[in-house]
Motif scaffolding. Sequence first.
Motif, PDB file in Angstrom:
ATOM      1  N   LEU A   1     -25.616  13.569 -11.010  1.00  0.00           N
ATOM      2  CA  LEU A   1     -24.911  14.760 -11.281  1.00  0.00           C
ATOM      3  C   LEU A   1     -24.246  14.986 -12.669  1.00  0.00           C
ATOM      4  O   LEU A   1     -24.330  15.950 -13.323  1.00  0.00           O
TER       5      LEU A   1
ATOM      6  N   ILE B   1     -15.125  21.306 -11.186  1.00  0.00           N
ATOM      7  CA  ILE B   1     -15.998  20.297 -11.119  1.00  0.00           C
ATOM      8  C   ILE B   1     -15.485  18.650 -11.467  1.00  0.00           C
ATOM      9  O   ILE B   1     -15.706  17.823 -10.843  1.00  0.00           O
TER      10      ILE B   1
ATOM     11  N   LYS C   1     -30.812  20.291  -6.228  1.00  0.00           N
ATOM     12  CA  LYS C   1     -31.281  19.156  -5.953  1.00  0.00           C
ATOM     13  C   LYS C   1     -30.875  18.858  -4.236  1.00  0.00           C
ATOM     14  O   LYS C   1     -31.509  17.741  -3.878  1.00  0.00           O
ATOM     15  N   VAL C   2     -30.439  19.900  -3.545  1.00  0.00           N
ATOM     16  CA  VAL C   2     -30.255  19.352  -2.016  1.00  0.00           C
ATOM     17  C   VAL C   2     -30.841  20.591  -1.434  1.00  0.00           C
ATOM     18  O   VAL C   2     -31.504  20.390  -0.485  1.00  0.00           O
TER      19      VAL C   2
ATOM     20  N   GLN D   1     -26.871  23.244  -9.217  1.00  0.00           N
ATOM     21  CA  GLN D   1     -27.092  21.792  -9.030  1.00  0.00           C
ATOM     22  C   GLN D   1     -27.316  21.593  -7.663  1.00  0.00           C
ATOM     23  O   GLN D   1     -28.345  20.883  -7.066  1.00  0.00           O
ATOM     24  N   THR D   2     -26.311  21.961  -6.645  1.00  0.00           N
ATOM     25  CA  THR D   2     -26.379  21.722  -5.101  1.00  0.00           C
ATOM     26  C   THR D   2     -27.721  22.563  -4.837  1.00  0.00           C
ATOM     27  O   THR D   2     -28.490  22.013  -4.101  1.00  0.00           O
TER      28      THR D   2
ATOM     29  N   ASP E   1     -21.594  20.820   1.565  1.00  0.00           N
ATOM     30  CA  ASP E   1     -20.234  20.424   1.320  1.00  0.00           C
ATOM     31  C   ASP E   1     -20.076  19.013   0.606  1.00  0.00           C
ATOM     32  O   ASP E   1     -19.377  19.048  -0.447  1.00  0.00           O
ATOM     33  N   ALA E   2     -21.075  18.418   1.280  1.00  0.00           N
ATOM     34  CA  ALA E   2     -21.101  17.070   0.356  1.00  0.00           C
ATOM     35  C   ALA E   2     -21.229  17.009  -0.924  1.00  0.00           C
ATOM     36  O   ALA E   2     -20.742  16.449  -1.721  1.00  0.00           O
ATOM     37  N   SER E   3     -22.406  17.946  -1.294  1.00  0.00           N
ATOM     38  CA  SER E   3     -22.481  17.952  -2.607  1.00  0.00           C
ATOM     39  C   SER E   3     -21.497  18.643  -3.503  1.00  0.00           C
ATOM     40  O   SER E   3     -20.871  18.145  -4.524  1.00  0.00           O
ATOM     41  N   TYR E   4     -20.798  19.738  -3.190  1.00  0.00           N
ATOM     42  CA  TYR E   4     -19.730  20.109  -3.823  1.00  0.00           C
ATOM     43  C   TYR E   4     -18.584  18.983  -3.904  1.00  0.00           C
ATOM     44  O   TYR E   4     -17.731  19.071  -4.906  1.00  0.00           O
ATOM     45  N   ALA E   5     -18.479  18.304  -2.778  1.00  0.00           N
ATOM     46  CA  ALA E   5     -17.216  17.401  -2.915  1.00  0.00           C
ATOM     47  C   ALA E   5     -17.706  16.420  -3.932  1.00  0.00           C
ATOM     48  O   ALA E   5     -16.421  15.673  -4.324  1.00  0.00           O
ATOM     49  N   LEU E   6     -18.601  16.315  -4.398  1.00  0.00           N
ATOM     50  CA  LEU E   6     -18.883  15.167  -5.390  1.00  0.00           C
ATOM     51  C   LEU E   6     -18.695  15.722  -6.803  1.00  0.00           C
ATOM     52  O   LEU E   6     -19.125  14.955  -7.656  1.00  0.00           O
ATOM     53  N   GLY E   7     -18.579  16.850  -6.853  1.00  0.00           N
ATOM     54  CA  GLY E   7     -18.380  17.705  -8.087  1.00  0.00           C
ATOM     55  C   GLY E   7     -19.701  18.478  -8.710  1.00  0.00           C
ATOM     56  O   GLY E   7     -19.550  18.533  -9.896  1.00  0.00           O
ATOM     57  N   ALA E   8     -20.539  18.725  -7.679  1.00  0.00           N
ATOM     58  CA  ALA E   8     -21.628  19.396  -7.916  1.00  0.00           C
ATOM     59  C   ALA E   8     -21.460  20.958  -8.456  1.00  0.00           C
ATOM     60  O   ALA E   8     -20.619  21.608  -7.689  1.00  0.00           O
ATOM     61  N   THR E   9     -22.141  21.480  -9.413  1.00  0.00           N
ATOM     62  CA  THR E   9     -22.104  23.074  -9.408  1.00  0.00           C
ATOM     63  C   THR E   9     -22.771  23.616  -8.310  1.00  0.00           C
ATOM     64  O   THR E   9     -23.582  22.948  -7.947  1.00  0.00           O
TER      65      THR E   9
ATOM     66  N   ASP F   1     -23.150  21.071   6.077  1.00  0.00           N
ATOM     67  CA  ASP F   1     -23.007  19.952   5.680  1.00  0.00           C
ATOM     68  C   ASP F   1     -23.175  19.303   4.409  1.00  0.00           C
ATOM     69  O   ASP F   1     -22.575  18.573   3.591  1.00  0.00           O
ATOM     70  N   TYR F   2     -24.624  19.453   4.198  1.00  0.00           N
ATOM     71  CA  TYR F   2     -25.128  19.059   3.072  1.00  0.00           C
ATOM     72  C   TYR F   2     -24.449  19.710   1.800  1.00  0.00           C
ATOM     73  O   TYR F   2     -24.360  18.926   0.592  1.00  0.00           O
TER      74      TYR F   2
END
Lengths: 287, 172
Positions: B112, B82, A182-183, A178-179, A167-175, A164-165
């Motif tokens: 980000l 992205i 940062k997560v 970055q995911t 998914d949430a990160s990618y859905a916000l536009g993270a590479t 879930d974490y």
Amino acid sequence: MSGRRKTKDRAATIMLWLVMALTCGILALILAFLVSRGWSALSWEFLTKKPRSMMTAGGISTPIVGTLQLVLVSMGFAFPVGVFTAVYLVEYARDDWFTRALRLAVRSLAGVPSVVFGLFGLSFFVIFLGFGPSLLSAGLTLGCLALPVIVGASESALLAVPKDYRDASYALGATQWQTVRKVVLPSAFPSIITGAILSVGRVAGETAPIIFTGAAFFAPRFAKSIFDQVMALPYHVLILATAGTNIEKTRPIQYGTVLVLLFFVLGMTMTGVLWRARLRIRQRAQR
Amino acid sequence: MEKDKFSVRDLDLFYGSNHALKKINLQIPERAVTALIGPSGCGKSSFLRCLNRMNDFIPGCSVKGKVELDGSDIYDPGTDLIHLRRRVGMVFQRPNPFPMSIFDNVAYGPRLHGVRDRSSLRDIVEESLRVSALWTEVRDILHSPALALSGGQQQRLCIARAVAVQPEVRGR
């Protein structure tokens, strides 16, 4: 037939209890044996003074410092390499034959006997790379030993981070990086550290990898450079027990050294295990 | 005349050999709310995931057909994923806040994409939490853990988090 069942149940419970008592008994026996023989040598001076008179007197500060230095060098190598190997395996690697072979290689490394690591360290770090017998060679050899432990613990930690974490990160536009940065890594970090603590306990007690690669029989000073040789607690025990000039006289020192090493290793292991248990409870509560 | 934000043409979705979505044709107009209703398991989430290419993360998943956002096919090989996922926001069925503070959750997206300035972040966080009707409840506890919120609050937090990157389309 409920009477028969109850008896069997009680018998099984008693048997399991006895087996557990046996295991604890063995540990208690080892501790009692060592403490009785080594307690007399322990003192503040023992921990802070260097060995003198061909190690029949004085303390063990040099081996203590040497062991700490070895831990630092080996972890300085094994921790970043191990954690990022696990990151690659869990987050980036595709599920193909190459990844499976890589995983198998890391797991196999865990089964290599420590004396084999010692010989590898001798031929590769000491001779081939020319580091000579030194803190660097011994530390890197111990690092290789710790590597599969750290990779294993880090892999478990990363796999435990909920999908879930990510998914949430990618859905916000993270590479992907970055995911991970940062997560995923922050979330897995406590478990990763626990794995590192456990491997410190393992590394501190190993003798065979350091005999050929940098442990010194005697060093008058603490190692100042990474190319100096070091004394170390497990090696000190070995030489006091086998090659000392007056084995009878040094016996209490030998056991005292064992106790110091044991408390360090047990301390690290218990810290690691207890912290991991606390983390698991906390993680379960969050679900 | 109302433009179509999304134009979906002959969309087929396969999970391996399982044909999950069959020849979907759908226009989604801009500045409007479009609701997909159907029984559990009929493919609503699968369809939504096609709109921001989150299905790319599912191994064995393949998509045929065209999905056009403002006229450009998002399945074009050159698409900046992205940028796409920033333009098309998504909130999930189960709330999935990060194990961080409420503030850091909402600020995650803007950070980000390069927003560093503390006061800008504070403004964005407040604005996003107001939009998702959570501001009054959390304004004094912004730095406490997001996971301590109730389920409903967590979901509103996820909405705030998605809104914080100022997407043009919001899917949930």
